[in-house]
Design a protein around this motif. Structure first.
Motif, PDB file in Angstrom:
ATOM      1  N   VAL A   1       0.865  -1.176   0.000  1.00 27.98           N
ATOM      2  CA  VAL A   1       0.000   0.000   0.000  1.00 27.98           C
ATOM      3  C   VAL A   1       0.905   1.230   0.000  1.00 27.98           C
TER       4      VAL A   1
ATOM      5  N   LYS B   1     -10.305  -1.858   4.445  1.00 29.69           N
ATOM      6  CA  LYS B   1     -10.415  -1.178   3.160  1.00 29.69           C
ATOM      7  C   LYS B   1      -9.061  -0.641   2.728  1.00 29.69           C
TER       8      LYS B   1
ATOM      9  N   PRO C   1      -6.769   1.493  -0.467  1.00 30.21           N
ATOM     10  CA  PRO C   1      -6.951   2.423  -1.587  1.00 30.21           C
ATOM     11  C   PRO C   1      -7.202   1.655  -2.889  1.00 30.21           C
ATOM     12  N   PHE C   2      -8.138   2.153  -3.684  1.00 29.48           N
ATOM     13  CA  PHE C   2      -8.506   1.510  -4.953  1.00 29.48           C
ATOM     14  C   PHE C   2      -8.873   0.034  -4.751  1.00 29.48           C
TER      15      PHE C   2
ATOM     16  N   SER D   1      -1.994   0.300  -8.998  1.00 21.47           N
ATOM     17  CA  SER D   1      -2.558   1.557  -8.505  1.00 21.47           C
ATOM     18  C   SER D   1      -1.839   1.906  -7.205  1.00 21.47           C
ATOM     19  N   SER D   2      -2.220   3.027  -6.575  1.00 20.71           N
ATOM     20  CA  SER D   2      -1.587   3.376  -5.309  1.00 20.71           C
ATOM     21  C   SER D   2      -1.975   2.404  -4.191  1.00 20.71           C
ATOM     22  N   GLY D   3      -2.998   1.591  -4.427  1.00 17.34           N
ATOM     23  CA  GLY D   3      -3.328   0.537  -3.474  1.00 17.34           C
ATOM     24  C   GLY D   3      -2.307  -0.580  -3.463  1.00 17.34           C
TER      25      GLY D   3
ATOM     26  N   CYS E   1      -0.993   6.508 -10.369  1.00 18.45           N
ATOM     27  CA  CYS E   1      -1.754   6.466  -9.120  1.00 18.45           C
ATOM     28  C   CYS E   1      -3.045   5.688  -9.318  1.00 18.45           C
ATOM     29  N   ASN E   2      -3.786   6.066 -10.362  1.00 18.76           N
ATOM     30  CA  ASN E   2      -5.084   5.437 -10.605  1.00 18.76           C
ATOM     31  C   ASN E   2      -4.937   4.072 -11.260  1.00 18.76           C
TER      32      ASN E   2
ATOM     33  N   ASP F   1       1.324   5.442   3.782  1.00 17.20           N
ATOM     34  CA  ASP F   1      -0.130   5.565   3.792  1.00 17.20           C
ATOM     35  C   ASP F   1      -0.606   6.655   4.758  1.00 17.20           C
TER      36      ASP F   1
ATOM     37  N   GLN G   1      -3.350  10.941   5.243  1.00 17.97           N
ATOM     38  CA  GLN G   1      -4.480  11.086   6.161  1.00 17.97           C
ATOM     39  C   GLN G   1      -4.250  12.324   7.028  1.00 17.97           C
TER      40      GLN G   1
ATOM     41  N   ASP H   1      -4.142  14.813  -0.620  1.00 17.50           N
ATOM     42  CA  ASP H   1      -2.806  14.403  -1.053  1.00 17.50           C
ATOM     43  C   ASP H   1      -1.717  14.886  -0.099  1.00 17.50           C
TER      44      ASP H   1
END
Length: 651
Positions: free
Chosen positions: A159, A175, A177-178, A184-186, A461-462, A519, A523, A583
């Motif tokens: 992650v 949960k 990311p993505f 992806s960034s997940g 990222c996506n 990660d 936040q 971000d």
């Protein structure tokens, strides 16, 4: 009771229980058992499930080849037999079988689980057969039982920069990311792993573009379950999906990272900065440069989620190009030797507006002449210059917008949202992106703008996209190839490519990125952490790309500069976030004098110049609270930090 099937390859042994369809693996002196609570299944859009064990016919046979041996399993469903889902909901929950037949099988697939004799790796393969079903995910293989109520039993997941979850971690982690989608960034890298009592495994997804992983860690544990899932490709099973498991003893997360580094080298993904610098010497100019991130024009549309209705004057901001030029001159006068300017909002519409039709340079800010003066000044100071641009968000008010070229789902729908500053948008099909990149950059360069680097937003990222439009059909794998083609074009024009985050699939072309943070850094300060931050990505790819780090001091006293040092990365001297509270841009500290910031950055950049082209050999925690940490680089440099006291030592 059906008999257990066994494959004995000497150092590695494999068992299949035909009743549960679960596997056990004995390797490196340890037995890993798939958890009895897991049921392999397909998931449908309505929430229904098609369990593997509901097949009308299930056959297992031993399979041996010149490279290994294992167990082949065949699953078949007959016409007219809508199987029960795992919850016993009958046909109502079983989804749409998707084909019609008067007799015989209407859907089938195979699994092949085998031991590679050369390496001892265990390969899990999911192989399409006849027919199709309208699934949204397939969950297989199962997660391993991991019920140790102790902190040295932990799960590591890619992650963002990396996450380690001890089984006793007090915060819930479910949960990602993505949703944990690979590429992806997940998941900066397509793998995950677990270690208990110094026995461990790494699971590498060899077909990551249509896959992901999940995690289930309740608050306080005492377990963490993690496994893989696969997505359909353009609505179909389409091709063989593969995971490779490698089992180790006397190991920790460092060893798992080095296994993946070897895999990346084996597959040509491991392209070092030394190799990239041989291709374009400006890589060496970028190493040791402080990063300055500034904007020119902001315009927030009334239909944007960020539109400020109470204070509409906040929705439009304009900083002239000459103001940024004066700032660059000030950095030069202050003695900053190496600098890279990342410029947002330089186009006529403003930041995140009307892409991909972003030209010309913002007239109100000074137009092409103002932008050229800025680029000339940067060159005179010996600094590097890059522009922010975007080729995924497809704004409906763009001059050449055509809905036909937006991403089309398999069901014919076109995704739409209005979150970012430009308001209503779709996603541009990546088949079109290389054309727009060339069109726009050739125009920029024709005005004498000196670009040494540039930034193509969100590509890294996506998650990868797929498109079902008949005139430009595109799989997720092809999407990544089109994104890579955009980076390759920049290389061809002598421009170092950058994107939002650091990701495995782009390592051949990418030189640097906006960030590759832990990660928790994205936040709000003080938010519960999903686990312990750990530099998994840098343990694999540190010597392959330049990664800038935040330099903020947090209200609780934590200094992000220590993470920049620990990771041997670049430093942000000045960073204006495009959106508030997004971000990692949080108003958490007062302005400090520029000279102090330059001094702090110099500590980071001096270290970066020493170790940028060195492999990060090892990372370790030196206390039980995860506050004292150390990294070791291939040239012998050791960096020790204490996150609680703010102290650091570079040895």
């Amino acid at each position: 009771m059906k008999e257990i099937m066994r494959v004995d390859a000497g150092a590695v042994k494999l068992e299949l229980n035909p009743e549960t369809l679960l596997f056990n693996v004995e390797a490196a002196g340890h037995v890993w058992r798939q958890d009895l609570s897991f049921c392999p299944h397909f998931l449908f859009k309505d929430g229904g499930e098609l369990a593997f064990h509901s097949a009308d016919t299930i056959r297992h046979e031993y399979k041996k080849s010149g490279v290994g041996e294992g167990i082949l399993s065949c699953y078949e469903w007959d016409a007219g037999h809508l199987p029960l889902d795992s919850g016993g909901n009958g046909a109502e929950g079983a989804g749409n079988i998707g084909c019609e037949s008067d007799g015989g099988k209407i859907f089938s697939f195979e699994t092949l689980v085998w031991i590679e004799q050369t390496t001892g790796a265990v390969h899990f393969e999911l192989i399409p057969g006849e027919g199709e079903i309208d699934f949204v995910r397939v969950y297989w293989p199962g997660y391993f039982s991991f019920e140790k109520n102790q902190r040295d039993a932990y799960t590591v997941m890619p992650v963002l920069q990396g996450l380690l979850i001890p089984n006793t971690w007090q915060n819930e982690t479910r949960k990602l990311p993505f949703d944990g989608q690979f590429c992806s960034s997940g998941a900066y890298m397509p793998w995950y792993g677990q270690v208990e009592e110094r026995y461990g495994y790494i699971a590498i997804c060899e077909t990551p573009w249509d896959g992901g992983y999940y995690v289930d860690h309740p608050a306080g544990g005492p377990y963490t379950h993690t496994g893989a899932y696969f997505l359909p490709s353009l609505g179909k099973f389409a091709y063989r999906r593969r995971l490779r498991y490698i089992f180790l003893k006397n190991c920790d997360y460092n060893d798992l990272c080095k296994v993946y580094r070897g895999y990346a080298a084996e597959n040509g993904q491991l392209v070092t900065l030394k190799e990239k610098a041989a291709r374009n010497p400006r890589v060496d100019e970028l190493i040791g440069s402080v990063v300055v991130h500034k904007g020119i024009k902001t315009h927030v549309s009334p239909d944007s989620a960020y539109y400020d209705r109470e204070h509409p004057e906040n929705n439009d901001v304009l900083i002239p190009f000459h103001a940024r030029t004066r700032e660059i001159e000030r950095y030069c006068q202050k003695g900053v030797k190496k600098l890279y300017l990342h410029l947002d909002g330089w186009g006529a519409p403003g930041y995140d507006n009307q892409h991909p039709d972003y030209l010309p340079a913002c007239p109100e800010a000074g137009g092409w002449e103002g932008l050229k003066e800025l680029s000339d000044t940067l060159r005179e100071c010996g600094y590097l210059f890059g522009l922010h641009d975007q080729y995924r968000d497809y704004y409906t008010d763009a001059a050449t917008y055509d809905r036909d070229y937006a991403l089309h789902g398999v069901d014919g729908t076109v995704f739409e949202m209005a979150r970012w500053a430009g308001g209503r948008q779709n996603y541009l099909c990546a088949t079109q992106a290389p054309y727009y990149v060339k069109r726009n950059f050739e125009e920029v360069l024709s005005h004498g703008i000196h670009l040494q680097a540039s930034y193509l937003d969100v590509f890294t990222c996506n998650e990868p996209d797929e498109c079902a439009h008949p005139r430009h059909r595109m799989t997720r794998k092809e999407c990544l190839e089109y994104r890579s083609a955009c980076f390759s074009y920049l290389w061809s024009r002598g421009i170092l490519p950058s994107s939002e985050e650091c990701t495995d699939w782009a390592m051949k072309e990418l030189v640097f990125c906006h960030y590759g943070p832990y990660d928790f850094m994205l936040q709000r300060p003080g938010s519960p952490r999903r686990g312990v931050p750990v530099p998994l990505f840098n343990l694999v790819y540190h010597d392959c790309m330049i990664l800038p780090w935040f330099m903020d001091r947090q209200p609780d006293g934590e200094d992000y500069m220590l993470y920049a040092l620990l990771n041997g990365g670049a430093a942000y001297l000045d960073r204006d976030g495009a959106y508030p509270d997004t971000d990692g841009s949080f108003d958490s500290e007062a302005d400090r004098k520029l000279s102090e910031e330059i001094e702090r950055c110099a500590v980071v950049t001096n270290l970066q110049e020493r170790v940028a082209k060195c492999e990060m050999v090892r990372h370790e925690f030196l206390d039980d609270g995860y506050d004292r940490q150390r990294t070791l680089f291939a040239d012998g440099t050791r960096v020790t930090v204490d996150l609680k006291t703010g102290e650091y030592e570079i040895g």
